[in-house]
Design a protein around this motif. Sequence first.
Motif, PDB file in Angstrom:
ATOM      1  N   ASN A 250       0.393   5.351  18.324  1.00 28.79           N
ATOM      2  CA  ASN A 250       1.144   6.241  19.211  1.00 28.79           C
ATOM      3  C   ASN A 250       0.278   7.000  20.202  1.00 28.79           C
ATOM      4  O   ASN A 250       0.747   7.923  20.861  1.00 28.79           O
ATOM      5  CB  ASN A 250       1.974   7.238  18.387  1.00 28.79           C
ATOM      6  CG  ASN A 250       1.106   8.146  17.518  1.00 28.79           C
ATOM      7  OD1 ASN A 250      -0.076   8.355  17.784  1.00 28.79           O
ATOM      8  ND2 ASN A 250       1.689   8.689  16.454  1.00 28.79           N
ATOM      9  N   GLY A 251      -1.010   6.618  20.319  1.00 23.73           N
ATOM     10  CA  GLY A 251      -1.907   7.293  21.238  1.00 23.73           C
ATOM     11  C   GLY A 251      -2.668   8.434  20.610  1.00 23.73           C
ATOM     12  O   GLY A 251      -3.610   8.962  21.209  1.00 23.73           O
ATOM     13  N   ASP A 252      -2.288   8.833  19.379  1.00 23.94           N
ATOM     14  CA  ASP A 252      -2.958   9.939  18.704  1.00 23.94           C
ATOM     15  C   ASP A 252      -3.249   9.573  17.246  1.00 23.94           C
ATOM     16  O   ASP A 252      -3.262  10.426  16.376  1.00 23.94           O
ATOM     17  CB  ASP A 252      -2.093  11.204  18.772  1.00 23.94           C
ATOM     18  CG  ASP A 252      -2.882  12.472  18.473  1.00 23.94           C
ATOM     19  OD1 ASP A 252      -4.083  12.503  18.780  1.00 23.94           O
ATOM     20  OD2 ASP A 252      -2.294  13.428  17.938  1.00 23.94           O
ATOM     21  N   ASN A 253      -3.463   8.294  16.995  1.00 22.77           N
ATOM     22  CA  ASN A 253      -3.758   7.826  15.642  1.00 22.77           C
ATOM     23  C   ASN A 253      -4.389   6.452  15.742  1.00 22.77           C
ATOM     24  O   ASN A 253      -4.745   6.007  16.840  1.00 22.77           O
ATOM     25  CB  ASN A 253      -2.474   7.781  14.801  1.00 22.77           C
ATOM     26  CG  ASN A 253      -1.510   6.713  15.267  1.00 22.77           C
ATOM     27  OD1 ASN A 253      -1.579   6.235  16.405  1.00 22.77           O
ATOM     28  ND2 ASN A 253      -0.594   6.310  14.408  1.00 22.77           N
ATOM     29  N   LEU A 254      -4.542   5.779  14.599  1.00 17.84           N
ATOM     30  CA  LEU A 254      -4.828   4.349  14.631  1.00 17.84           C
ATOM     31  C   LEU A 254      -3.499   3.654  14.299  1.00 17.84           C
ATOM     32  O   LEU A 254      -2.795   3.229  15.175  1.00 17.84           O
ATOM     33  CB  LEU A 254      -5.956   3.991  13.675  1.00 17.84           C
ATOM     34  CG  LEU A 254      -7.336   4.553  14.075  1.00 17.84           C
ATOM     35  CD1 LEU A 254      -8.427   4.059  13.144  1.00 17.84           C
ATOM     36  CD2 LEU A 254      -7.681   4.208  15.523  1.00 17.84           C
ATOM     37  N   ILE A 255      -3.127   3.589  13.017  1.00 19.97           N
ATOM     38  CA  ILE A 255      -1.751   3.168  12.711  1.00 19.97           C
ATOM     39  C   ILE A 255      -1.077   4.147  11.753  1.00 19.97           C
ATOM     40  O   ILE A 255       0.143   4.271  11.739  1.00 19.97           O
ATOM     41  CB  ILE A 255      -1.691   1.732  12.130  1.00 19.97           C
ATOM     42  CG1 ILE A 255      -2.562   1.604  10.872  1.00 19.97           C
ATOM     43  CG2 ILE A 255      -2.086   0.715  13.184  1.00 19.97           C
ATOM     44  CD1 ILE A 255      -2.436   0.252  10.179  1.00 19.97           C
ATOM     45  N   PHE A 256      -1.864   4.861  10.958  1.00 22.65           N
ATOM     46  CA  PHE A 256      -1.298   5.831  10.008  1.00 22.65           C
ATOM     47  C   PHE A 256      -1.021   7.162  10.699  1.00 22.65           C
ATOM     48  O   PHE A 256      -1.636   7.499  11.719  1.00 22.65           O
ATOM     49  CB  PHE A 256      -2.253   6.063   8.836  1.00 22.65           C
ATOM     50  CG  PHE A 256      -2.423   4.877   7.939  1.00 22.65           C
ATOM     51  CD1 PHE A 256      -1.491   4.601   6.953  1.00 22.65           C
ATOM     52  CD2 PHE A 256      -3.513   4.033   8.079  1.00 22.65           C
ATOM     53  CE1 PHE A 256      -1.637   3.503   6.115  1.00 22.65           C
ATOM     54  CE2 PHE A 256      -3.680   2.929   7.260  1.00 22.65           C
ATOM     55  CZ  PHE A 256      -2.740   2.664   6.275  1.00 22.65           C
ATOM     56  N   SER A 257      -0.083   7.919  10.133  1.00 23.93           N
ATOM     57  CA  SER A 257       0.213   9.249  10.654  1.00 23.93           C
ATOM     58  C   SER A 257       0.411  10.214   9.484  1.00 23.93           C
ATOM     59  O   SER A 257       0.508   9.806   8.324  1.00 23.93           O
ATOM     60  CB  SER A 257       1.470   9.225  11.526  1.00 23.93           C
ATOM     61  OG  SER A 257       2.627   8.983  10.734  1.00 23.93           O
ATOM     62  N   GLU A 258       0.487  11.480   9.807  1.00 24.78           N
ATOM     63  CA  GLU A 258       0.670  12.521   8.799  1.00 24.78           C
ATOM     64  C   GLU A 258       1.929  12.278   7.966  1.00 24.78           C
ATOM     65  O   GLU A 258       1.959  12.533   6.766  1.00 24.78           O
ATOM     66  CB  GLU A 258       0.741  13.883   9.485  1.00 24.78           C
ATOM     67  CG  GLU A 258       0.898  15.064   8.546  1.00 24.78           C
ATOM     68  CD  GLU A 258       1.055  16.378   9.290  1.00 24.78           C
ATOM     69  OE1 GLU A 258       0.957  17.434   8.646  1.00 24.78           O
ATOM     70  OE2 GLU A 258       1.284  16.335  10.516  1.00 24.78           O
ATOM     71  N   LYS A 259       2.986  11.773   8.603  1.00 20.49           N
ATOM     72  CA  LYS A 259       4.238  11.511   7.888  1.00 20.49           C
ATOM     73  C   LYS A 259       4.050  10.466   6.789  1.00 20.49           C
ATOM     74  O   LYS A 259       4.676  10.551   5.737  1.00 20.49           O
ATOM     75  CB  LYS A 259       5.312  11.046   8.876  1.00 20.49           C
ATOM     76  CG  LYS A 259       5.787  12.114   9.831  1.00 20.49           C
ATOM     77  CD  LYS A 259       6.718  11.555  10.889  1.00 20.49           C
ATOM     78  CE  LYS A 259       7.994  11.014  10.297  1.00 20.49           C
ATOM     79  NZ  LYS A 259       8.942  10.562  11.342  1.00 20.49           N
ATOM     80  N   ASP A 260       3.186   9.482   7.029  1.00 16.18           N
ATOM     81  CA  ASP A 260       2.937   8.451   6.009  1.00 16.18           C
ATOM     82  C   ASP A 260       2.294   9.048   4.770  1.00 16.18           C
ATOM     83  O   ASP A 260       2.630   8.678   3.642  1.00 16.18           O
ATOM     84  CB  ASP A 260       2.026   7.359   6.580  1.00 16.18           C
ATOM     85  CG  ASP A 260       2.662   6.607   7.732  1.00 16.18           C
ATOM     86  OD1 ASP A 260       3.832   6.219   7.609  1.00 16.18           O
ATOM     87  OD2 ASP A 260       1.996   6.428   8.761  1.00 16.18           O
ATOM     88  N   PHE A 261       1.366   9.996   4.969  1.00 12.46           N
ATOM     89  CA  PHE A 261       0.667  10.596   3.837  1.00 12.46           C
ATOM     90  C   PHE A 261       1.553  11.588   3.084  1.00 12.46           C
ATOM     91  O   PHE A 261       1.430  11.730   1.870  1.00 12.46           O
ATOM     92  CB  PHE A 261      -0.598  11.321   4.319  1.00 12.46           C
ATOM     93  CG  PHE A 261      -1.488  10.479   5.190  1.00 12.46           C
ATOM     94  CD1 PHE A 261      -1.645   9.124   4.945  1.00 12.46           C
ATOM     95  CD2 PHE A 261      -2.172  11.034   6.267  1.00 12.46           C
ATOM     96  CE1 PHE A 261      -2.456   8.338   5.743  1.00 12.46           C
ATOM     97  CE2 PHE A 261      -2.984  10.271   7.074  1.00 12.46           C
ATOM     98  CZ  PHE A 261      -3.130   8.915   6.813  1.00 12.46           C
ATOM     99  N   SER A 262       2.433  12.279   3.807  1.00 14.17           N
ATOM    100  CA  SER A 262       3.271  13.302   3.181  1.00 14.17           C
ATOM    101  C   SER A 262       4.347  12.695   2.298  1.00 14.17           C
ATOM    102  O   SER A 262       4.772  13.303   1.325  1.00 14.17           O
ATOM    103  CB  SER A 262       3.928  14.181   4.256  1.00 14.17           C
ATOM    104  OG  SER A 262       2.955  14.842   5.018  1.00 14.17           O
ATOM    105  N   ASN A 263       4.809  11.499   2.650  1.00 10.67           N
ATOM    106  CA  ASN A 263       5.858  10.861   1.852  1.00 10.67           C
ATOM    107  C   ASN A 263       5.638   9.355   1.868  1.00 10.67           C
ATOM    108  O   ASN A 263       6.262   8.628   2.635  1.00 10.67           O
ATOM    109  CB  ASN A 263       7.233  11.218   2.406  1.00 10.67           C
ATOM    110  CG  ASN A 263       8.349  10.913   1.408  1.00 10.67           C
ATOM    111  OD1 ASN A 263       8.149  10.179   0.449  1.00 10.67           O
ATOM    112  ND2 ASN A 263       9.514  11.470   1.642  1.00 10.67           N
TER     113      ASN A 263
END
Length: 539
Positions: A250-263
Amino acid sequence: MPTKLGDRMLLGMKYPLPDQYNKAVQNPELCFSDPELKTGVIELNKLGLPFVRCGNFSSVYKVILPDKEQAVKCFFNYYPDIKFRYERISECLHTRNSPYFIDFKYQENGIRVNGKNYPLLLMDWITGISFDKYIDECVKAGDTEKITALRDSFVSMCKQLQTDKIAHGDLQHANIIVTPNGLKLIDYDGMYVASVTLTQSNEVGHPNYQHPKRTRFNYGETMDNFSVMVIHNALTALISKPALWEKYYNGDNLIFSEKDFSNTNQSPLFRELFSTDVLKTQAALLAKTCLMPLDKSPDFLALLDADGSVSADLLPEEIHLQPETVSSVSTGNTPKTPADMVLCPKCTSAQNAMGMFCNTCGYSLINEKPPQLQTIQTAKPFKLPKFKTTALFFLVFSFVLFLYDNTKTGPVKNFTFDDILTVAEQFLSKGRVEKLTKSIEADPVNPASYYQRAMEFVKAGSYDKAIEDFTKVLKYEPQNAKAYLNRGVAFGMLGFQKEAVTDYIEAAKLGLKPAQDFLDSKNIKWKTDNSKEQEFLKN
């Protein structure tokens, strides 16, 4: 994510705003204390203004000197221990002579703004491309061999840092630069070296690369472990399935995001990785680590084989990633479950009780959140009551007002039909806010609920609360143009015109026509040049 104004105050010290730094550096001979910088020329943009790389905590400028180019980093926030940190870090890097870091000097009174002196960081300018932009070029060219080589270089760098007992503290795409001479790390604000005898950091790193339970007190030589795991997982996944890049970057990650880690249980990315044999073990290890206490996380680099894959033989005993599949034939009766087996709460298939994920549907068997949360959806839009109910309500309410108007004391106020509508709307709005708040408490990473509640706050005139919710939306959906526009409206209603215009411009850049039309009508420029930047330095 924008820096809050309140974060700029600490121990009574207020640092300049970005536009104040911009004005100061236009006169190098006056603002800089370094004799060499006084003779330099600031790089300018197409409008003839200083070309600034502005991050959450600093502004960075390129200063062109006769024989070299320097980067000047100006801080937004005051931290009483920043000088001590940078002096210890500088001493350590000079001792190690590591190829991954850039030489720098901390100048206590390096820049003068509005008659006062402030610190700056002076470092060599490096020419290269950010980690994510390099990957983007590789994916578009279909060159997975370069991504493999990049992963190997990244692992070598991380192993060397581990050997030197150094932790960067904010390993992410913008702080890793790919240069002709190899990988370089920038932004040392949160770095750990053994001589920094402090117990906490001044930052917690980029949320798309950090453990969901990390705090400022998670500060030490192992604090990069989770970020290394995230980046290595992303590179390994892209080597096997390059199409993941277009789907999840999304331009501010590689493929993982904070939402993936939280749930992890509701993450589409994790489910996709679990379905691929090559990626399943490593992705499951990352998902398991998200659920574990941060200090219990395994040493990821120690689990890697020579080919870059995670060795199942080296996994700690408490991590069981591949439960045995137990097949059962449906007989129409409730299947019996042995003592060492459990039924998946989602698909009801029998699983090893010590397993982490359902071997049939991928459901997390030890998820911290209850299974029913999978069914929680965005709060349904409000629907008006049926006409008969509404009519009865207003009939009863009008009758009560009629009786009140004819009492001996007389009415306090002559109510109108509009007054009745206002009272009713306030009552209904309060109910909608309460319902949305419950939805947010149940699913705190759902941007749609924050957006709907923010709109309710706007209608109620609670603009400060609306701004907080719109900011949450943009944290999870940085490309949400409507959130930018509506947050700008809220800023404007509170009198913060500069912040309002900034949000209108972001909405216009994202293609929202009402924002574009408004800015055009006010002759405010919002269009930008999207040409690629070959020289990159961002903090």
